[in-house]
Design a protein around this motif. Sequence first.
Motif, PDB file in Angstrom:
ATOM      1  N   SER A  12      37.338  93.374  53.577  1.00 53.20           N
ATOM      2  CA  SER A  12      36.345  92.626  54.350  1.00 53.20           C
ATOM      3  C   SER A  12      35.053  93.400  54.571  1.00 53.20           C
ATOM      4  O   SER A  12      34.147  92.891  55.233  1.00 53.20           O
ATOM      5  CB  SER A  12      36.946  92.205  55.694  1.00 53.20           C
ATOM      6  OG  SER A  12      37.305  93.361  56.423  1.00 53.20           O
ATOM      7  N   HIS A  50      37.876  87.784  48.971  1.00 55.42           N
ATOM      8  CA  HIS A  50      38.058  86.703  49.939  1.00 55.42           C
ATOM      9  C   HIS A  50      39.436  86.071  49.813  1.00 55.42           C
ATOM     10  O   HIS A  50      40.019  85.645  50.801  1.00 55.42           O
ATOM     11  CB  HIS A  50      36.949  85.652  49.824  1.00 55.42           C
ATOM     12  CG  HIS A  50      37.133  84.679  48.701  1.00 55.42           C
ATOM     13  ND1 HIS A  50      37.818  83.505  48.839  1.00 55.42           N
ATOM     14  CD2 HIS A  50      36.740  84.733  47.423  1.00 55.42           C
ATOM     15  CE1 HIS A  50      37.823  82.872  47.683  1.00 55.42           C
ATOM     16  NE2 HIS A  50      37.184  83.596  46.803  1.00 55.42           N
ATOM     17  N   GLY A  94      28.732  92.119  51.273  1.00 52.56           N
ATOM     18  CA  GLY A  94      28.718  91.064  52.284  1.00 52.56           C
ATOM     19  C   GLY A  94      29.548  89.892  51.810  1.00 52.56           C
ATOM     20  O   GLY A  94      30.309  89.993  50.833  1.00 52.56           O
ATOM     21  N   THR A  95      29.398  88.747  52.500  1.00 52.97           N
ATOM     22  CA  THR A  95      30.227  87.580  52.194  1.00 52.97           C
ATOM     23  C   THR A  95      30.113  87.187  50.718  1.00 52.97           C
ATOM     24  O   THR A  95      31.104  86.865  50.066  1.00 52.97           O
ATOM     25  CB  THR A  95      29.800  86.388  53.071  1.00 52.97           C
ATOM     26  OG1 THR A  95      29.542  86.868  54.385  1.00 52.97           O
ATOM     27  CG2 THR A  95      30.874  85.331  53.123  1.00 52.97           C
ATOM     28  N   GLN A  96      28.889  87.195  50.189  1.00 51.17           N
ATOM     29  CA  GLN A  96      28.690  86.763  48.801  1.00 51.17           C
ATOM     30  C   GLN A  96      29.399  87.698  47.825  1.00 51.17           C
ATOM     31  O   GLN A  96      30.002  87.252  46.837  1.00 51.17           O
ATOM     32  CB  GLN A  96      27.182  86.733  48.455  1.00 51.17           C
ATOM     33  CG  GLN A  96      26.416  85.581  49.074  1.00 51.17           C
ATOM     34  CD  GLN A  96      25.852  85.902  50.443  1.00 51.17           C
ATOM     35  OE1 GLN A  96      26.461  86.592  51.230  1.00 51.17           O
ATOM     36  NE2 GLN A  96      24.670  85.383  50.742  1.00 51.17           N
ATOM     37  N   ILE A  97      29.279  89.002  48.065  1.00 50.94           N
ATOM     38  CA  ILE A  97      29.929  89.978  47.177  1.00 50.94           C
ATOM     39  C   ILE A  97      31.441  89.791  47.253  1.00 50.94           C
ATOM     40  O   ILE A  97      32.152  89.815  46.238  1.00 50.94           O
ATOM     41  CB  ILE A  97      29.522  91.426  47.568  1.00 50.94           C
ATOM     42  CG1 ILE A  97      28.019  91.633  47.384  1.00 50.94           C
ATOM     43  CG2 ILE A  97      30.326  92.471  46.787  1.00 50.94           C
ATOM     44  CD1 ILE A  97      27.506  91.557  45.978  1.00 50.94           C
ATOM     45  N   GLN A  98      31.960  89.542  48.469  1.00 50.35           N
ATOM     46  CA  GLN A  98      33.410  89.382  48.634  1.00 50.35           C
ATOM     47  C   GLN A  98      33.940  88.104  47.966  1.00 50.35           C
ATOM     48  O   GLN A  98      35.136  87.974  47.729  1.00 50.35           O
ATOM     49  CB  GLN A  98      33.773  89.377  50.122  1.00 50.35           C
ATOM     50  CG  GLN A  98      33.587  90.747  50.759  1.00 50.35           C
ATOM     51  CD  GLN A  98      33.284  90.683  52.241  1.00 50.35           C
ATOM     52  OE1 GLN A  98      33.579  89.690  52.902  1.00 50.35           O
ATOM     53  NE2 GLN A  98      32.685  91.739  52.762  1.00 50.35           N
ATOM     54  N   GLY A  99      33.036  87.165  47.676  1.00 54.30           N
ATOM     55  CA  GLY A  99      33.440  85.976  46.941  1.00 54.30           C
ATOM     56  C   GLY A  99      33.778  86.295  45.492  1.00 54.30           C
ATOM     57  O   GLY A  99      34.389  85.490  44.789  1.00 54.30           O
ATOM     58  N   ARG A 100      33.392  87.483  45.029  1.00 50.26           N
ATOM     59  CA  ARG A 100      33.564  87.853  43.623  1.00 50.26           C
ATOM     60  C   ARG A 100      34.291  89.181  43.438  1.00 50.26           C
ATOM     61  O   ARG A 100      35.118  89.311  42.534  1.00 50.26           O
ATOM     62  CB  ARG A 100      32.174  88.002  42.972  1.00 50.26           C
ATOM     63  CG  ARG A 100      31.356  86.729  42.931  1.00 50.26           C
ATOM     64  CD  ARG A 100      31.566  85.961  41.661  1.00 50.26           C
ATOM     65  NE  ARG A 100      30.988  86.666  40.528  1.00 50.26           N
ATOM     66  CZ  ARG A 100      31.231  86.358  39.260  1.00 50.26           C
ATOM     67  NH1 ARG A 100      32.044  85.352  38.974  1.00 50.26           N
ATOM     68  NH2 ARG A 100      30.688  87.046  38.290  1.00 50.26           N
TER      69      ARG A 100
END
Lengths: 290, 161
Positions: free
Chosen positions: A98, A78, A102-108
């Motif tokens: 991207s 992210h 998903g969004t959560q995985i991309q946060g890490r």
Amino acid sequence: MKWVDYAQPSTLDDALNLLKKHGDKAGLLAGGTDLLVLLRANAKASDVIVDIKSVPELNQIKFDNNSGLTIGASVPCHEIYNDSNVKKYYPGIIDSASIIGGTQIQGRASLGGNLCNSAPSADAVPGMIAMGVTCKIAGSNGHREIPVEEFCLAPRKNVLKSDELLVSLNYPAPKPNTGARYIRFIPRNEMDIAVVGVGVYVELDNNKFKDVRISLASVAPKPIFVKEAGDAVIGKDVNEDSINIVAQKAKEAATPITDMRGTIEFRKHLCEVLTRRALITAIERAKETI
Amino acid sequence: MNAKVHVQTKINGEQVDFLCEPRQSLLECLRDIIGLTGSKEGCNDGNCGACTVLFDGRIVTSCLVLGVEVQGKEITTIEGIASPEGLHPIQEAFLENAALQCGICTPGFIVATKALLDHNPNPSEYQIRFWLANNLCRCTGYDKIVLAVQDAAGRLAASKN
Ligand SMILES: Cc1cc2nc3c(=O)[nH]c(=O)nc-3n(C[C@H](O)[C@H](O)[C@H](O)COP(=O)(O)OP(=O)(O)OC[C@H]3O[C@@H](n4cnc5c(N)ncnc54)[C@H](O)[C@@H]3O)c2cc1C
Ligand code: FES
Ligand code: FES
């Protein structure tokens, strides 16, 4: 998961000392989206989890017009796709960052973790190979730098020795008339493992191909660089015929297996279709940079 | 020597201290040590999103974060979404649009929706589906959830005007 210790070195030297001491028994933790899953499944055993996110060199994005872009090995997706220089000069990186999880995985999840995990289907790796990215590696005997296409060896195997870690990924400086693209085929729209992934980089010169680099994922035990596919059209006009030549060569280079995600025939077919599509977008991007 | 680690962090705006083993996930720490059982465990490997929390403002699956990693950080869980005055508009929208059946996925969806609407107050259906792709629901079906998110966006916009 059995008992494991935790260390959070704040300098590269401290991290390397821990690696020297624990060797294969040190589990390097970036985003943990592969590591923690492996440890929990007892597919990997570590005595100590070494959290490398506090090492400055591994946790920064640096851009310079002449030397290019350096992405620290543990910077999460992210931060990469929200970085203004990445947005402006390297849309090809965003294609990969991207769509990892998903969004959560991309946060890490980090691109360094994606490379070091060395899955044949790693979504960030074909783009790096196509763009000519080099990896900076540090070990107890100093630093070395190698092209990404030489990094992975086999599923979950790479060139890192037990006292080494990946410091950063170095993307060449942006040039006019160049464009990159990564696309994959998955049965869902997101959150799945690539049946085939294709990374493409082009440099154009007056509507002729000056440089073309193609890389494929999920069609061999590691992501591969298909040099001959790009070389076949250097100096040729940018048109449907030359695009088809590249796509055909990519298909011929693929040596996939049949598994629950797709057959050999289907995967080879995908190589051709995705290479063509990725190349067309990379060409459009190259024209936009003029 | 196998010593537990003392972690100091902020959860839902309050300073929290806890002791955990390094191998324990943030989800385990929240549920089993701290007693915040709103975050759910569906898969324990990052796929289902039932354990979603905000970690320094970003959503993450707390099953793939170690408890020791939140030292000095800020966490928001589903317990931090409602206020003493009542439910958050996102929670009301989920209730009124029947966007839940068994409800196990709901805390994760609501935390993820909160992060989405904080960063994009008026998302398209495509953006909603893409953002929530890391959250799985086995019973309700996604249409009602998407409708609830759209309704919540409308409620939040109205409350700001
Ligand atoms: C739900 C889910 C969905 C996913 N979807 C995708 C997807 O769509 N595409 C995809 O490609 N992957 C996917 N993955 C896999 C994973 O998220 C990616 O490979 C991710 O990029 C790994 O990054 P990380 O920072 O989390 O790595 P980590 O788990 O922290 O590390 C990965 C491995 O590399 C080692 N390592 C990490 N950093 C270094 C370093 N600097 N030097 C040496 N070794 C290092 C670790 O020890 C570990 O073995 C998914 C995973 C999950 C759980
Ligand atoms: S329990 Fe964490 S993602 Fe499913
Ligand atoms: S309401 Fe049951 S899983 Fe979503």
